[in-house]
Design a protein around this motif. Structure first.
Motif, PDB file in Angstrom:
ATOM      1  N   THR A  92       0.862  -1.178   0.000  1.00 50.47           N
ATOM      2  CA  THR A  92       0.000   0.000   0.000  1.00 50.47           C
ATOM      3  C   THR A  92       0.900   1.230   0.000  1.00 50.47           C
ATOM      4  O   THR A  92       1.761   1.369   0.877  1.00 50.47           O
ATOM      5  CB  THR A  92      -0.918   0.026   1.222  1.00 50.47           C
ATOM      6  N   PRO A  94      -1.835  -1.295 -10.518  1.00 52.91           N
ATOM      7  CA  PRO A  94      -2.259  -0.773  -9.218  1.00 52.91           C
ATOM      8  C   PRO A  94      -3.781  -0.672  -9.117  1.00 52.91           C
ATOM      9  O   PRO A  94      -4.492  -0.540 -10.104  1.00 52.91           O
ATOM     10  CB  PRO A  94      -1.605   0.611  -9.172  1.00 52.91           C
ATOM     11  N   THR A  95      -4.258  -0.702  -7.878  1.00 48.78           N
ATOM     12  CA  THR A  95      -5.660  -0.456  -7.559  1.00 48.78           C
ATOM     13  C   THR A  95      -5.741   0.801  -6.714  1.00 48.78           C
ATOM     14  O   THR A  95      -5.124   0.874  -5.643  1.00 48.78           O
ATOM     15  CB  THR A  95      -6.264  -1.635  -6.790  1.00 48.78           C
ATOM     16  N   ILE A  96      -6.465   1.792  -7.190  1.00 46.43           N
ATOM     17  CA  ILE A  96      -6.535   3.082  -6.501  1.00 46.43           C
ATOM     18  C   ILE A  96      -7.510   2.955  -5.330  1.00 46.43           C
ATOM     19  O   ILE A  96      -8.710   2.747  -5.523  1.00 46.43           O
ATOM     20  CB  ILE A  96      -6.969   4.206  -7.448  1.00 46.43           C
ATOM     21  N   SER A  97      -6.966   3.067  -4.115  1.00 48.37           N
ATOM     22  CA  SER A  97      -7.801   3.003  -2.923  1.00 48.37           C
ATOM     23  C   SER A  97      -8.233   4.389  -2.457  1.00 48.37           C
ATOM     24  O   SER A  97      -9.241   4.519  -1.765  1.00 48.37           O
ATOM     25  CB  SER A  97      -7.060   2.287  -1.790  1.00 48.37           C
ATOM     26  N   ALA A 136      -8.464   8.187  -4.371  1.00 51.67           N
ATOM     27  CA  ALA A 136      -8.217   8.984  -5.582  1.00 51.67           C
ATOM     28  C   ALA A 136      -7.451  10.263  -5.224  1.00 51.67           C
ATOM     29  O   ALA A 136      -7.511  10.752  -4.097  1.00 51.67           O
ATOM     30  CB  ALA A 136      -9.535   9.337  -6.254  1.00 51.67           C
ATOM     31  N   TYR A 150      -4.609  10.939 -12.582  1.00 56.67           N
ATOM     32  CA  TYR A 150      -3.522   9.970 -12.707  1.00 56.67           C
ATOM     33  C   TYR A 150      -3.767   9.099 -13.934  1.00 56.67           C
ATOM     34  O   TYR A 150      -4.880   9.019 -14.456  1.00 56.67           O
ATOM     35  CB  TYR A 150      -3.429   9.099 -11.454  1.00 56.67           C
ATOM     36  N   LEU A 206       3.180   4.925 -12.521  1.00 58.70           N
ATOM     37  CA  LEU A 206       1.942   5.657 -12.289  1.00 58.70           C
ATOM     38  C   LEU A 206       2.283   7.136 -12.259  1.00 58.70           C
ATOM     39  O   LEU A 206       3.089   7.571 -11.429  1.00 58.70           O
ATOM     40  CB  LEU A 206       1.298   5.205 -10.973  1.00 58.70           C
ATOM     41  N   TRP A 260       1.118  10.978 -11.770  1.00 61.53           N
ATOM     42  CA  TRP A 260       0.135  11.858 -11.140  1.00 61.53           C
ATOM     43  C   TRP A 260       0.335  13.251 -11.708  1.00 61.53           C
ATOM     44  O   TRP A 260       1.395  13.846 -11.522  1.00 61.53           O
ATOM     45  CB  TRP A 260       0.320  11.824  -9.637  1.00 61.53           C
ATOM     46  N   GLU A 298      -3.567   7.385  -2.746  1.00 58.67           N
ATOM     47  CA  GLU A 298      -3.153   6.086  -2.200  1.00 58.67           C
ATOM     48  C   GLU A 298      -3.549   4.996  -3.181  1.00 58.67           C
ATOM     49  O   GLU A 298      -4.628   5.043  -3.787  1.00 58.67           O
ATOM     50  CB  GLU A 298      -3.803   5.853  -0.838  1.00 58.67           C
ATOM     51  N   PHE A 299      -2.668   4.002  -3.355  1.00 57.38           N
ATOM     52  CA  PHE A 299      -2.981   2.877  -4.220  1.00 57.38           C
ATOM     53  C   PHE A 299      -2.344   1.612  -3.656  1.00 57.38           C
ATOM     54  O   PHE A 299      -1.422   1.663  -2.829  1.00 57.38           O
ATOM     55  CB  PHE A 299      -2.520   3.124  -5.663  1.00 57.38           C
ATOM     56  N   GLU A 300      -2.865   0.471  -4.101  1.00 54.63           N
ATOM     57  CA  GLU A 300      -2.362  -0.832  -3.698  1.00 54.63           C
ATOM     58  C   GLU A 300      -1.882  -1.580  -4.933  1.00 54.63           C
ATOM     59  O   GLU A 300      -2.439  -1.424  -6.024  1.00 54.63           O
ATOM     60  CB  GLU A 300      -3.466  -1.630  -2.992  1.00 54.63           C
TER      61      GLU A 300
END
Length: 540
Positions: A416, A445-448, A450, A456, A465, A467, A484-486
């Motif tokens: 994370t 990635p999975t955006i947890s 935005a 992005y 990634l 931004w 934040e992303f995972e």
């Protein structure tokens, strides 16, 4: 004082080198230098003598003389001070910094370096306000572009050696296998016999030839290979041509390195799924309409931040170019803040200015004025002239324009990542800001959370990634932001270095044009183009 020339002669009257600072005919100079040793009295305790309408100020060095030729009205105390500095420069360069005696061969070996150093001490016959340490700093000026090219060359050489080792190991394994099977590894048809026993089927030669020709004729399709890079030992790459590519010039696998090192060569087709990335160092303020006098201010910033927020290295380079379009304004006076006012912007960093040789250095040092020296007719018309350069280096954190906090945390094979930025210099307004964080290879990635500001996108060319924020400023209320992303993977170091790009219409050092006037004080219609850009801004 007026220094006509600085010279080195032997005690036999042979000139070794000489630098004329004013219009002194060569025949006249050679005559003075050849006659000088005969004028020196062995019993004299003085190092000053006058003859032929000039004054000789000299220092004996073993078999040599270091001397200044000045006019008879010059200040003898300043002459002796200049002679001492000139002599120290010569002995240090000729001896290689070890000290000791200096002979004729030592002087001739570094003659060009000595003349270049003397030019920093005396300009047009007048002593510059410099010391030995400042002369050393000028002579040791480093080139950032040269270092990049050396790194690229070393990386290519290292990759070629690794490819050679891999191919040699592969051939050795093949030879042992064929020997174990009772075949002759050195026969002309044994290689084809062994290749038929492999556990995979290599691609047809025609297909490989078509791929190779496509790489040579259309390099723009290479990005489709950049997401995973070079896969050693993969199918279709065990061809002898891969060794030739590695030992020769550039091949397909060299492109990720060059794309990181040379952004100006990034002419590739963008992925249809990703929006186009903002072009680096694009000036978003539009073209400036040139007036009678056009001034261009450029600053480039290279900054390496550590992961704790401290500064590993900071290098800022700037220059001011002047272009006269109207001949009536060829002798303008450009007023800037004087050098003594930049200490607040520099903080604890070392900030140095350097003016053009034709610019009045005293006027610049006292009042911040860029104007010609006495006796100069005017600035060149119709062409750009660099009248002022500056450089700031150090590790003081007060000069950071924007700070980046990248905080990865790992748990059970996934990571994370919290990413945030903060505008440290509230007087700046940053445009076209792009914060690029690398991703582990082969992951998405999975955006947890935005982004609170901007947008992005995933850049397939750099596997990162990105931004993007249009404007970062206090007025736009975008001085801070976070996201934040995972992503799969538990290597926290895979998310570094974080690269940052931006441009601004205000310089970091605070260099600005206050006024442009004629010598009589009347204002001059002028235009100003100012741009600060991030050349290499990273969190490592």
């Amino acid at each position: 004082m007026v220094v006509l020339a600085a010279s080195v002669v032997t005690k036999g009257g042979k000139p070794l080198l000489s630098r004329q600072f004013l219009g002194l005919p060569r025949s006249r100079l050679e005559s003075l230098l050849s006659s000088f040793p005969r004028l020196v009295s062995p019993a004299s305790e003085h190092t000053v003598l006058e003859a032929s309408g000039v004054r000789f100020v000299y220092t004996p060095l073993e078999d040599l003389y270091v001397l200044l030729i000045t006019n008879t009205q010059s200040n003898i105390l300043l002459d002796l001070s200049t002679l001492a500095l000139v002599t120290r420069i010569l002995t240090e360069l000729a001896s290689g910094g070890r000290g000791g005696a200096v002979n004729e061969q030592d002087v001739l070996r570094v003659s060009f370096e000595i003349l270049s150093a003397w030019d920093e001490v005396v300009s047009l016959g007048w002593r510059e306000n410099v010391n030995l340490q400042q002369v050393r700093s000028v002579l040791e000026m480093e080139s950032h572009e040269e270092k990049i090219q050396e790194i690229i060359a070393r990386n290519k050489e290292h990759e070629a050696k690794e490819e050679l080792k891999r191919r040699a190991k592969q051939l050795e394994v093949q030879r042992r296998e064929m020997t174990r099977r009772g075949q002759n590894p050195y026969s002309s048809n044994s290689s084809s016999g062994f290749s038929q026993q492999q556990s995979y089927t290599p691609p047809a030669p025609s297909s490989y030839d078509q791929q190779a020709s496509r790489y040579d004729s259309a390099p723009s399709v290479a990005p489709k290979f950049k997401t995973k890079g070079m896969q050693l030992g993969s199918k279709g790459r065990k061809n002898d041509s891969s060794l030739a590519e590695a030992l020769g010039g550039l091949n397909v696998d060299d492109e990720p390195l060059l794309l990181r090192r040379q952004p100006e060569e990034e002419e590739r087709l963008p992925s249809p799924a990703a929006p186009p990335a903002p072009t680096k160092n694009v000036n978003p303020f539009g073209e400036v309409e040139e007036r009678d006098v056009n001034l261009v201010v450029r600053e480039t910033l290279s900054l390496a931040l550590n992961r704790d927020g401290g500064v590993n290295s900071l290098s800022l380079k700037g220059d001011l170019d002047l272009r006269i379009l109207n001949p009536d304004n060829a002798v303008v006076v450009v007023t800037l803040p004087p050098p003594s006012t930049y200490s607040a912007a520099a903080g604890g960093n070392d900030l140095q200015f350097k003016t053009h040789p034709n610019v009045d250095k005293k006027a610049w040092a006292d009042r911040g004025e860029i104007k010609l020296k006495e006796g100069k007719k005017g600035f060149p018309v119709g062409q750009s002239l660099g009248v002022l350069k500056w450089r700031m280096t150090g590790k003081d954190e007060s000069s950071i324009p924007i700070s980046i906090n990248c905080w990865p945390s790992t748990d059970s094979g996934s990571s994370t990542v919290n990413l945030e930025y903060e505008l440290e210099n509230s007087s700046l307004s940053l445009h076209n800001v792009v914060i690029s964080i690398p991703l582990p290879e082969g992951t998405a990635p999975t955006i947890s959370e935005a982004p609170t500001v901007g947008s992005y996108y995933i850049n397939p060319q750099t596997n990162s990634l990105d931004w993007s924020i249009d404007v970062v400023s206090e007025d736009a209320e975008t001085s801070t932001g976070s996201m934040e992303f995972e992503v799969d993977g538990d290597d926290a170091g895979a998310f570094f270095p974080v690269q940052v790009e931006f441009v601004s219409q205000k310089t970091l050092c605070g260099v600005e044009v206050l006024s442009v006037v004629n010598p009589d004080g009347s204002p001059v219609d002028h235009s100003l183009d100012t741009l600060l850009s991030a050349e290499d801004y990273a969190v490592v």
